[in-house]
Design an enzyme around this catalytic site. Structure first.
Site, PDB file in Angstrom:
ATOM      1  N   LYS A  13     -23.393 -34.582  52.643  1.00 45.71           N
ATOM      2  CA  LYS A  13     -23.470 -35.263  53.937  1.00 45.71           C
ATOM      3  C   LYS A  13     -24.796 -36.010  54.111  1.00 45.71           C
ATOM      4  CE  LYS A  13     -24.864 -31.396  56.803  1.00 45.71           C
ATOM      5  NZ  LYS A  13     -26.217 -31.816  57.184  1.00 45.71           N
ATOM      6  N   ARG A  86     -24.887 -28.904  65.763  1.00 45.61           N
ATOM      7  CA  ARG A  86     -24.093 -28.095  64.835  1.00 45.61           C
ATOM      8  C   ARG A  86     -23.381 -26.938  65.510  1.00 45.61           C
ATOM      9  NH1 ARG A  86     -27.748 -26.127  60.126  1.00 45.61           N
ATOM     10  NH2 ARG A  86     -28.673 -28.193  60.258  1.00 45.61           N
ATOM     11  N   ARG A 125     -28.053 -26.750  41.459  1.00 49.04           N
ATOM     12  CA  ARG A 125     -29.181 -27.538  41.939  1.00 49.04           C
ATOM     13  C   ARG A 125     -30.460 -27.108  41.218  1.00 49.04           C
ATOM     14  NH1 ARG A 125     -29.351 -27.916  48.331  1.00 49.04           N
ATOM     15  NH2 ARG A 125     -30.022 -25.770  48.143  1.00 49.04           N
ATOM     16  N   ARG A 157     -33.995 -22.800  42.898  1.00 46.91           N
ATOM     17  CA  ARG A 157     -34.528 -22.104  44.070  1.00 46.91           C
ATOM     18  C   ARG A 157     -33.989 -20.680  44.102  1.00 46.91           C
ATOM     19  NH1 ARG A 157     -33.453 -25.460  49.419  1.00 46.91           N
ATOM     20  NH2 ARG A 157     -32.960 -23.335  50.032  1.00 46.91           N
ATOM     21  N   ARG A 168     -24.660 -18.004  53.501  1.00 49.33           N
ATOM     22  CA  ARG A 168     -24.991 -19.189  54.297  1.00 49.33           C
ATOM     23  C   ARG A 168     -23.718 -19.918  54.739  1.00 49.33           C
ATOM     24  NH1 ARG A 168     -29.625 -20.559  50.621  1.00 49.33           N
ATOM     25  NH2 ARG A 168     -28.420 -22.252  49.721  1.00 49.33           N
TER      26      ARG A 168
END
Ligand code: ZN
Length: 210
Positions: A13, A86, A125, A157, A168
């Protein structure tokens, strides 16, 4: 044209928000960057967000965001908001505030992604330890497997593990699913399959809202 964009982590997004801002000439607001800047300038806010790790109160985020938007964009027209609102509460107060100014949100773009694909993308990632550039082993691979273009080492990470990502995503679902329902009722929801290539997603969004 005023837009908001929503989607789970890994849905791209942020990328779409930037591309839409460029191709439609919109002011691009990204809530994560914005709050980091605010925290840098205000020790009290920095304390809450970065030291205590707490969420910033809704009421105060609303005050900060609307003040900033009015400063940057006095006529409150032609913007895209990424990462805000949100929740249903955030959406309702923003909508009422805009209505008082004679403005409205035209579309809420919702990029969908299966939990499986979201986890695959986020755990792929990698960030360069030297220049902070972000790669994705699946969608945006580095020139060599463990090195950045600048020569720096690529690291994952610590909180990009499948377990943490799953948690999450659950929090995201809990907050966002009710908002999606409200956006549908308000007839501004545009749902797009976020598993398509970047260019195809952009094309579909632009063709629909034009
Ligand atoms: Zn680098």
């Amino acid at each position: 044209m005023n837009l908001i964009i929503l989607g789970p982590q890994g849905s791209g997004k942020g990328t779409q928000a930037r591309l839409l801002a460029d191709s439609l000439g919109l002011f691009h607001f990204e809530s994560g960057d914005f709050l980091r800047e605010v925290a840098k300038a205000d020790p009290k806010i920095d304390e809450i967000i970065n030291k205590k790790g707490e969420l910033f109160p809704d009421q105060e985020i609303f005050a900060l965001v609307t003040k900033y938007l009015e400063e940057k964009l006095p006529n409150l027209e032609n913007f895209i908001l990424d990462g805000y609102p949100r929740s249903v509460w955030q959406y309702e107060v923003l909508k009422n505030w805009l209505a008082q100014k004679g403005r409205k949100l035209n579309w809420a773009i919702y990029l969908t992604l299966s939990q499986e694909e979201s986890i695959t993308r986020i755990t792929a990632r990698r960030t360069c330890e030297k220049c902070d550039r972000v790669y994705n082993l699946v969608t945006n691979p580095p020139p060599t497997l463990d090195r950045c273009e600048c020569g720096g080492r690529l690291l994952q990470r610590e909180d990009d593990t499948p377990e943490v990502v799953k948690k999450r995503l659950e929090i995201y679902q809990k907050i966002t699913v009710p908002l999606i329902e409200v956006l549908k009722k308000d007839s501004i929801l545009l749902t797009i399959n976020g598993e398509q290539p970047i260019e195809a997603i952009l094309k579909e969004i632009v063709a629909t809202i034009a």
